[in-house]
Design a protein around this motif. Structure first.
Motif, PDB file in Angstrom:
ATOM      1  N   LEU A  72       0.839  -1.201   0.000  1.00 27.95           N
ATOM      2  CA  LEU A  72       0.000   0.000   0.000  1.00 27.95           C
ATOM      3  C   LEU A  72       0.872   1.248   0.000  1.00 27.95           C
ATOM      4  O   LEU A  72       1.948   1.259   0.587  1.00 27.95           O
ATOM      5  CB  LEU A  72      -0.920  -0.020   1.228  1.00 27.95           C
ATOM      6  N   LYS A  73       0.393   2.287  -0.639  1.00 27.33           N
ATOM      7  CA  LYS A  73       1.077   3.582  -0.667  1.00 27.33           C
ATOM      8  C   LYS A  73       0.256   4.542   0.183  1.00 27.33           C
ATOM      9  O   LYS A  73      -0.940   4.729  -0.065  1.00 27.33           O
ATOM     10  CB  LYS A  73       1.145   4.037  -2.124  1.00 27.33           C
ATOM     11  N   PHE A  74       0.885   5.140   1.203  1.00 24.06           N
ATOM     12  CA  PHE A  74       0.201   6.011   2.168  1.00 24.06           C
ATOM     13  C   PHE A  74       0.705   7.435   1.967  1.00 24.06           C
ATOM     14  O   PHE A  74       1.900   7.700   2.070  1.00 24.06           O
ATOM     15  CB  PHE A  74       0.518   5.516   3.585  1.00 24.06           C
ATOM     16  N   VAL A  75      -0.224   8.350   1.649  1.00 26.53           N
ATOM     17  CA  VAL A  75       0.170   9.718   1.314  1.00 26.53           C
ATOM     18  C   VAL A  75      -0.531  10.735   2.224  1.00 26.53           C
ATOM     19  O   VAL A  75      -1.742  10.954   2.075  1.00 26.53           O
ATOM     20  CB  VAL A  75      -0.169  10.046  -0.163  1.00 26.53           C
ATOM     21  N   ASN A 196      -2.850  -0.247  -4.404  1.00 26.22           N
ATOM     22  CA  ASN A 196      -3.562   0.288  -3.236  1.00 26.22           C
ATOM     23  C   ASN A 196      -2.927   1.602  -2.808  1.00 26.22           C
ATOM     24  O   ASN A 196      -1.728   1.644  -2.515  1.00 26.22           O
ATOM     25  CB  ASN A 196      -3.492  -0.717  -2.079  1.00 26.22           C
ATOM     26  N   VAL A 197      -3.717   2.664  -2.781  1.00 25.23           N
ATOM     27  CA  VAL A 197      -3.214   3.974  -2.368  1.00 25.23           C
ATOM     28  C   VAL A 197      -4.178   4.553  -1.341  1.00 25.23           C
ATOM     29  O   VAL A 197      -5.407   4.454  -1.502  1.00 25.23           O
ATOM     30  CB  VAL A 197      -3.092   4.954  -3.560  1.00 25.23           C
ATOM     31  N   HIS A 198      -3.626   5.137  -0.285  1.00 22.02           N
ATOM     32  CA  HIS A 198      -4.471   5.748   0.752  1.00 22.02           C
ATOM     33  C   HIS A 198      -4.011   7.177   0.999  1.00 22.02           C
ATOM     34  O   HIS A 198      -2.828   7.422   1.262  1.00 22.02           O
ATOM     35  CB  HIS A 198      -4.386   4.944   2.054  1.00 22.02           C
ATOM     36  N   VAL A 230      -8.383   2.864  -3.992  1.00 23.83           N
ATOM     37  CA  VAL A 230      -7.965   4.101  -3.330  1.00 23.83           C
ATOM     38  C   VAL A 230      -8.881   4.408  -2.161  1.00 23.83           C
ATOM     39  O   VAL A 230     -10.114   4.336  -2.279  1.00 23.83           O
ATOM     40  CB  VAL A 230      -7.953   5.278  -4.341  1.00 23.83           C
ATOM     41  N   GLY A 231      -8.264   4.718  -1.020  1.00 26.96           N
ATOM     42  CA  GLY A 231      -9.033   5.062   0.178  1.00 26.96           C
ATOM     43  C   GLY A 231      -8.666   6.448   0.672  1.00 26.96           C
ATOM     44  O   GLY A 231      -7.584   6.967   0.369  1.00 26.96           O
ATOM     45  N   ASP A 274      -4.948   1.644  11.159  1.00 26.34           N
ATOM     46  CA  ASP A 274      -6.247   1.107  10.728  1.00 26.34           C
ATOM     47  C   ASP A 274      -6.176   0.386   9.387  1.00 26.34           C
ATOM     48  O   ASP A 274      -7.141  -0.263   8.988  1.00 26.34           O
ATOM     49  CB  ASP A 274      -7.277   2.247  10.600  1.00 26.34           C
ATOM     50  N   LEU A 275      -5.064   0.530   8.683  1.00 22.80           N
ATOM     51  CA  LEU A 275      -4.973  -0.027   7.328  1.00 22.80           C
ATOM     52  C   LEU A 275      -4.508  -1.473   7.341  1.00 22.80           C
ATOM     53  O   LEU A 275      -3.662  -1.855   8.157  1.00 22.80           O
ATOM     54  CB  LEU A 275      -4.017   0.819   6.485  1.00 22.80           C
TER      55      LEU A 275
END
Length: 506
Positions: A72-75, A196-198, A230-231, A274-275
């Motif tokens: 996952l990528k968290f931005v 997956n990107v958040h 995407v979230g 939470d991810l």
């Protein structure tokens, strides 16, 4: 003394009285400065892989992507862009109608080079009946700036960076949100082709982010042959921190309510927690480049991810040996070397421990979240520094520190900070599950004694503000950490609008 209304308000925010009192106590006691063992450097703490090692790590990441692990990528993307336009706001509010300093002169001399130029031009033609060129010729510079920043035009003064047009392409301009989608497709897509990107966003902009993604997802999914998941999430109200008066009592607003403020990016450890993912990349929203420069960024992202999965695999093997109870003293020695040499974790008291105690210590230290942080050579950009610091348990480990965590009265520490060879560009990849595949509770690995206190004001009244331990600082203090040198070309943040005129953003 808390009133009944205060108690109801706290309950609504999800903040306990105990938490409130602990925060008020922080204002009284302050936060201790960290004890330093030295600045991390290539000689001590920062890994520079050889060409051969690099090849091995890149292969390790490609192989990992073919497995079942979820990436996952968290931005973090909630910050408003208002600071980016500070100079333009000052010009708008100032007395001079013409560019009166080098910054504003540069902005207007190069205005056609900005990716938002065409849209701004159309807005001005629709609202003023004239294009930018004509308005500038008439000396109506402020009208142009007003349309860029204000609600009559593009509203850039109120939007977050993630939604601004940063880069120009033949197909049309791109925002940072789009650049992160493209980046994700290049290094975070697994064998299923899912990316997956958040994004963490502010409540008032959430729908705008969702709308832009809905408009663009098919285009990029088709172009890169991927499927996007995407979230979006917001900083939780329960992570807000109390503001205090100069006498350390709760600061109250004019209607008598206790004032709470967002707790800073450290609050995002809750969002991260939470991810559901095995490996998480973290990168700031404004650190993006056009496609022509992406190969270098992608290569180094894969490199640090390869280092992470390689070292995690080794740690998992050791943990399985320790859990079996069937180990030799030589194996324990090997694990100590791994902690010391690969994870840069030192414990001066290890020599006094018996094998059974040593095994307990090793299991505790190996069974933690792990992160690999890219570090770039120090060229005077603002940012946290890589250090070797003492932990509450007496061990020494790698930490990313901000200047406010360092005692400026300690000449030796100041020298370490100023003489640091590298700094942190917020380029992390994290492993957040244990060797049994269970999620770590990331909130258990925060050092609460690494917060910040700053002076602010509201409605003309002074107040003290409390910032939680930073996401990549104290919020990850008790993680296993590895620093790897990455190319300066991977770090291209946009702090002011004129940064978009840099060659890297053109």
């Amino acid at each position: 003394m808390l009133t009944q209304e205060d108690k109801i308000y706290l309950q609504k925010k999800g903040i306990s009285e105990e938490k409130l009192n602990a925060q008020l106590n922080n204002f009284k006691t302050g936060f201790p400065f960290l004890k330093l063992a030295g600045a991390a450097s290539p000689e001590k703490g920062i890994t520079i892989p050889t060409a051969e090692e690099k090849k091995g790590y890149l292969k390790a990441w490609d192989e990992y992507l073919q497995g079942a692990g979820k990436v996952l990528k968290f931005v973090p993307a909630s910050g408003a862009a208002s600071r980016m336009f500070k100079d333009l706001f000052e010009f708008l509010d100032g007395e001079s109608d013409k560019p009166n300093n080098a910054f504003i002169e540069k902005f207007f001399a190069n205005i056609s080079k900005f990716a938002f130029y065409a849209e701004l031009n159309e807005a001005l033609k629709a609202g003023e009946g004239k294009d930018i060129e004509a308005l500038v010729a008439e000396g109506k510079y402020k009208t142009v700036v007003d349309y860029l920043l204000g609600t009559k035009g593009l509203s850039y003064g109120k939007l977050p960076k993630g939604l601004l047009k940063f880069h120009s392409y033949k197909k049309g301009p791109r925002t940072p949100l789009e650049e992160h989608l493209v980046e994700g497709a290049m290094y975070a897509g697994g064998k299923t082709g899912e990316v997956n990107v958040h994004f963490t966003v502010s409540p008032e902009h959430k729908e705008l982010f969702k709308k832009l993604f809905a408009e663009k997802q098919q285009e990029y999914a088709g172009e890169y042959g991927v499927k996007y998941n995407v979230g979006f999430s917001e900083q939780k109200s329960s992570t807000d921190t109390v503001a205090a008066n100069p006498d350390n009592t709760p600061f109250r607003t004019e209607d008598g309510k206790i004032l709470f403020r967002p707790g800073g990016h450290g609050a995002l450890i809750e969002n991260l927690n939470d991810l559901d993912a095995d490996i998480i990349f973290i990168k700031n929203i404004d650190n993006v480049v056009p496609d022509r420069l992406k190969p270098e960024t992608v290569e180094y992202k894969k490199l640090i991810a390869g280092v992470l999965v390689s070292k995690q695999k080794q740690a998992f093997e050791y943990l399985k040996v320790l859990e079996s109870g069937n180990y030799t003293h030589a194996q324990l020695e090997e694990m100590i070397h791994f902690l010391h040499d690969d994870l840069c974790l030192r414990n001066p008291e290890l020599k006094d421990l018996e094998d059974a105690e040593l095994a307990i210590y090793l299991k505790k230290k190996l069974n933690r979240p792990m992160r690999v942080c890219g570090m770039v050579k120090n060229v005077g950009e603002p940012g946290g520094g890589p250090f070797l610091a003492y932990n509450p348990d007496g061990t020494i480990s790698l930490q990313i520190l901000e200047s406010s965590q360092i005692d400026t009265k300690n000449e030796e520490y100041v020298k370490m900070f100023k003489g640091g060879t590298h700094f942190n560009p917020v380029d992390l990849v994290c492993a957040v599950k244990n060797y049994k595949g269970e999620k770590f509770d990331l909130t258990k690995y925060v050092d609460p004694q690494t917060g910040f206190i700053s002076s602010k004001s509201k409605n003309g009244k002074e107040l003290k503000a409390l910032e939680l331990p930073g996401l990549w600082n104290g919020a990850m203090s008790d993680w296993n950490t590895i620093f790897v040198e990455v190319s300066l070309g991977t770090f291209n943040p946009v702090k002011t609008v004129n940064d978009l005129l840099r060659e890297q953003h053109q």
